[in-house]
Design a protein around this motif. Structure first.
Motif, PDB file in Angstrom:
ATOM      1  N   THR A   1       0.778  -1.212  -0.018  1.00 40.27           N
ATOM      2  CA  THR A   1       0.087  -0.021   0.063  1.00 40.27           C
ATOM      3  C   THR A   1       0.847   1.156  -0.186  1.00 40.27           C
ATOM      4  OG1 THR A   1      -1.809  -1.106   1.059  1.00 40.27           O
ATOM      5  CG2 THR A   1      -1.924   1.317   1.153  1.00 40.27           C
ATOM      6  N   GLY A   2       1.877   1.069   0.822  1.00 40.80           N
ATOM      7  CA  GLY A   2       2.877   2.457   0.832  1.00 40.80           C
ATOM      8  C   GLY A   2       3.663   2.558  -0.490  1.00 40.80           C
ATOM      9  N   ARG A   3       3.981   1.338  -1.155  1.00 36.27           N
ATOM     10  CA  ARG A   3       4.648   1.490  -2.566  1.00 36.27           C
ATOM     11  C   ARG A   3       3.749   2.101  -3.558  1.00 36.27           C
ATOM     12  NH1 ARG A   3       9.257   0.047  -2.910  1.00 36.27           N
ATOM     13  NH2 ARG A   3      10.071  -1.711  -1.321  1.00 36.27           N
ATOM     14  N   ASP A   4       2.341   1.660  -3.379  1.00 41.07           N
ATOM     15  CA  ASP A   4       1.379   2.034  -4.310  1.00 41.07           C
ATOM     16  C   ASP A   4       0.991   3.715  -4.084  1.00 41.07           C
ATOM     17  OD1 ASP A   4       0.987  -0.458  -5.442  1.00 41.07           O
ATOM     18  OD2 ASP A   4      -0.752  -0.741  -4.355  1.00 41.07           O
ATOM     19  N   LEU A   5       1.311   4.165  -2.883  1.00 46.56           N
ATOM     20  CA  LEU A   5       0.842   5.846  -2.419  1.00 46.56           C
ATOM     21  C   LEU A   5       1.995   6.240  -3.183  1.00 46.56           C
ATOM     22  CD1 LEU A   5      -0.627   7.934  -1.478  1.00 46.56           C
ATOM     23  CD2 LEU A   5       0.590   7.295   0.986  1.00 46.56           C
ATOM     24  N   LEU A   6       3.586   5.827  -2.938  1.00 42.40           N
ATOM     25  CA  LEU A   6       4.445   6.624  -3.573  1.00 42.40           C
ATOM     26  C   LEU A   6       4.465   6.641  -5.121  1.00 42.40           C
ATOM     27  CD1 LEU A   6       7.763   5.320  -1.662  1.00 42.40           C
ATOM     28  CD2 LEU A   6       6.538   7.442  -1.447  1.00 42.40           C
ATOM     29  N   VAL A   7       4.057   5.492  -5.947  1.00 42.07           N
ATOM     30  CA  VAL A   7       3.688   5.693  -7.417  1.00 42.07           C
ATOM     31  C   VAL A   7       2.746   6.921  -7.540  1.00 42.07           C
ATOM     32  CG1 VAL A   7       2.736   4.471  -9.263  1.00 42.07           C
ATOM     33  CG2 VAL A   7       4.361   3.282  -7.786  1.00 42.07           C
ATOM     34  N   GLU A   8       1.828   7.017  -6.764  1.00 40.31           N
ATOM     35  CA  GLU A   8       0.527   7.863  -7.318  1.00 40.31           C
ATOM     36  C   GLU A   8       1.375   9.260  -6.668  1.00 40.31           C
ATOM     37  OE1 GLU A   8      -3.349   9.650  -5.049  1.00 40.31           O
ATOM     38  OE2 GLU A   8      -2.758   7.614  -4.667  1.00 40.31           O
ATOM     39  N   ILE A   9       2.122   9.405  -5.782  1.00 35.31           N
ATOM     40  CA  ILE A   9       2.614  10.817  -5.432  1.00 35.31           C
ATOM     41  C   ILE A   9       3.541  11.287  -6.575  1.00 35.31           C
ATOM     42  CG2 ILE A   9       4.266  12.074  -3.950  1.00 35.31           C
ATOM     43  CD1 ILE A   9       3.005  10.238  -1.436  1.00 35.31           C
ATOM     44  N   ARG A  10       4.439  10.244  -7.048  1.00 36.55           N
ATOM     45  CA  ARG A  10       5.428  10.649  -8.122  1.00 36.55           C
ATOM     46  C   ARG A  10       4.702  10.988  -9.391  1.00 36.55           C
ATOM     47  NH1 ARG A  10      10.662   6.840  -8.439  1.00 36.55           N
ATOM     48  NH2 ARG A  10      12.070   8.578  -7.454  1.00 36.55           N
ATOM     49  N   GLU A  11       3.775  10.254  -9.816  1.00 37.78           N
ATOM     50  CA  GLU A  11       3.119  10.623 -10.984  1.00 37.78           C
ATOM     51  C   GLU A  11       2.261  11.931 -10.846  1.00 37.78           C
ATOM     52  OE1 GLU A  11       0.219   7.431 -11.524  1.00 37.78           O
ATOM     53  OE2 GLU A  11       1.735   6.065 -12.119  1.00 37.78           O
ATOM     54  N   ARG A  12       1.853  12.601  -9.794  1.00 35.92           N
ATOM     55  CA  ARG A  12       1.087  13.598  -9.586  1.00 35.92           C
ATOM     56  C   ARG A  12       2.396  14.636  -9.673  1.00 35.92           C
ATOM     57  NH1 ARG A  12      -2.949  14.001  -4.305  1.00 35.92           N
ATOM     58  NH2 ARG A  12      -4.277  12.426  -5.144  1.00 35.92           N
ATOM     59  N   ARG A  13       3.518  14.441  -9.093  1.00 36.02           N
ATOM     60  CA  ARG A  13       4.454  15.324  -8.991  1.00 36.02           C
ATOM     61  C   ARG A  13       5.105  15.386 -10.353  1.00 36.02           C
ATOM     62  NH1 ARG A  13       9.769  13.123  -6.206  1.00 36.02           N
ATOM     63  NH2 ARG A  13       9.800  12.236  -8.198  1.00 36.02           N
TER      64      ARG A  13
ATOM     65  N   LEU B   1       5.161  18.755 -12.715  1.00 33.93           N
ATOM     66  CA  LEU B   1       6.686  19.376 -13.366  1.00 33.93           C
ATOM     67  C   LEU B   1       6.565  19.556 -14.583  1.00 33.93           C
ATOM     68  CD1 LEU B   1       9.160  17.663 -10.663  1.00 33.93           C
ATOM     69  CD2 LEU B   1       8.425  20.219 -10.912  1.00 33.93           C
ATOM     70  N   GLY B   2       5.866  18.656 -15.276  1.00 34.21           N
ATOM     71  CA  GLY B   2       5.916  18.377 -16.719  1.00 34.21           C
ATOM     72  C   GLY B   2       5.092  19.655 -17.269  1.00 34.21           C
ATOM     73  N   GLU B   3       4.105  20.246 -16.645  1.00 36.38           N
ATOM     74  CA  GLU B   3       3.450  21.411 -17.063  1.00 36.38           C
ATOM     75  C   GLU B   3       4.072  22.431 -16.704  1.00 36.38           C
ATOM     76  OE1 GLU B   3      -0.054  20.970 -14.462  1.00 36.38           O
ATOM     77  OE2 GLU B   3      -0.991  19.465 -15.716  1.00 36.38           O
ATOM     78  N   VAL B   4       4.985  22.467 -15.651  1.00 35.84           N
ATOM     79  CA  VAL B   4       5.662  23.642 -14.930  1.00 35.84           C
ATOM     80  C   VAL B   4       6.819  23.957 -16.405  1.00 35.84           C
ATOM     81  CG1 VAL B   4       7.415  24.609 -13.529  1.00 35.84           C
ATOM     82  CG2 VAL B   4       5.188  23.868 -12.910  1.00 35.84           C
ATOM     83  N   THR B   5       7.288  22.764 -16.811  1.00 37.02           N
ATOM     84  CA  THR B   5       8.709  22.801 -17.657  1.00 37.02           C
ATOM     85  C   THR B   5       8.245  22.521 -19.098  1.00 37.02           C
ATOM     86  OG1 THR B   5       9.234  20.610 -17.144  1.00 37.02           O
ATOM     87  CG2 THR B   5      10.292  22.359 -15.613  1.00 37.02           C
ATOM     88  N   SER B   6       6.954  22.599 -19.553  1.00 37.94           N
ATOM     89  CA  SER B   6       6.553  22.082 -20.777  1.00 37.94           C
ATOM     90  C   SER B   6       7.239  22.849 -21.764  1.00 37.94           C
ATOM     91  CB  SER B   6       5.144  22.185 -20.777  1.00 37.94           C
ATOM     92  OG  SER B   6       4.874  23.654 -20.963  1.00 37.94           O
ATOM     93  N   GLU B   7       7.825  24.221 -21.607  1.00 38.55           N
ATOM     94  CA  GLU B   7       8.615  24.892 -22.725  1.00 38.55           C
ATOM     95  C   GLU B   7      10.166  24.764 -22.608  1.00 38.55           C
ATOM     96  OE1 GLU B   7       7.040  26.793 -25.036  1.00 38.55           O
ATOM     97  OE2 GLU B   7       5.165  25.916 -23.953  1.00 38.55           O
TER      98      GLU B   7
END
Length: 157
Positions: free
Chosen positions: A103-115, A119-125
């Motif tokens: 469950t903890g690993r699944d939460l980390l995957v979700e956190i990393r995907e959100r982050r 970051l992809g939106e912020v650095t899209s250019e």
């Protein structure tokens, strides 16, 4: 009065820019939705430190530059919520290590995907070379800050 040098000007601009980024990131952290309502924000870096292997509380505290008592309180909450588990330490039967649960690993995957989405939106250019340069310099800066004696001084006011 001595004339400012280009290096001095660069360091002043860097310091001002760094303070600006730190304030902006603090605001982002305040406004960002929590990945899980039962996890205190300090719990996330603690869990990230367990993603590769089980570790002792003291090792996590050192990596996060926190008191063992602070980390222990967070660990108790994460264990109670089922994100982290205590396991016997194979090298010392009197001690235990912490490990992420599935469950903890699944939460980390979700956190990393959100982050990474944010970051992809912020650095899209930004181009790949810009991202690589920034990553290299950011890692170098983090390593230098972490190695600086000020971080290891107990007498900070």
């Amino acid at each position: 009065m001595p004339q400012a040098t280009e290096t001095t000007d660069s360091r002043v601009a860097f310091g001002d820019g760094l303070v600006r980024v730190m304030k902006i990131m603090a605001a982002v952290k305040q406004r960002a939705p929590r990945a899980h309502p039962d996890v205190d924000p300090i719990g996330y870096p603690l869990m990230f430190n367990l993603r590769e292997e089980p570790r002792r509380v003291s090792d996590i505290a050192a990596a996060l530059h926190l008191d063992v008592s602070t980390v222990s309180r967070q660990v108790s909450q994460l264990v109670a919520k089922g994100f982290v588990e205590r396991l016997p330490d194979a090298s010392d039967g009197r001690a235990h290590v912490l490990a992420l649960t599935e469950t903890g690993r699944d939460l980390l995957v979700e956190i990393r995907e959100r982050r990474n989405t944010w970051l992809g939106e912020v650095t899209s250019e930004w181009g790949a070379a810009d991202l690589a340069d920034f990553d290299r310099l950011l890692r170098r800066f983090a390593d230098d800050v972490e190695a600086h004696p000020l971080l290891h001084t107990k007498d900070l006011a």
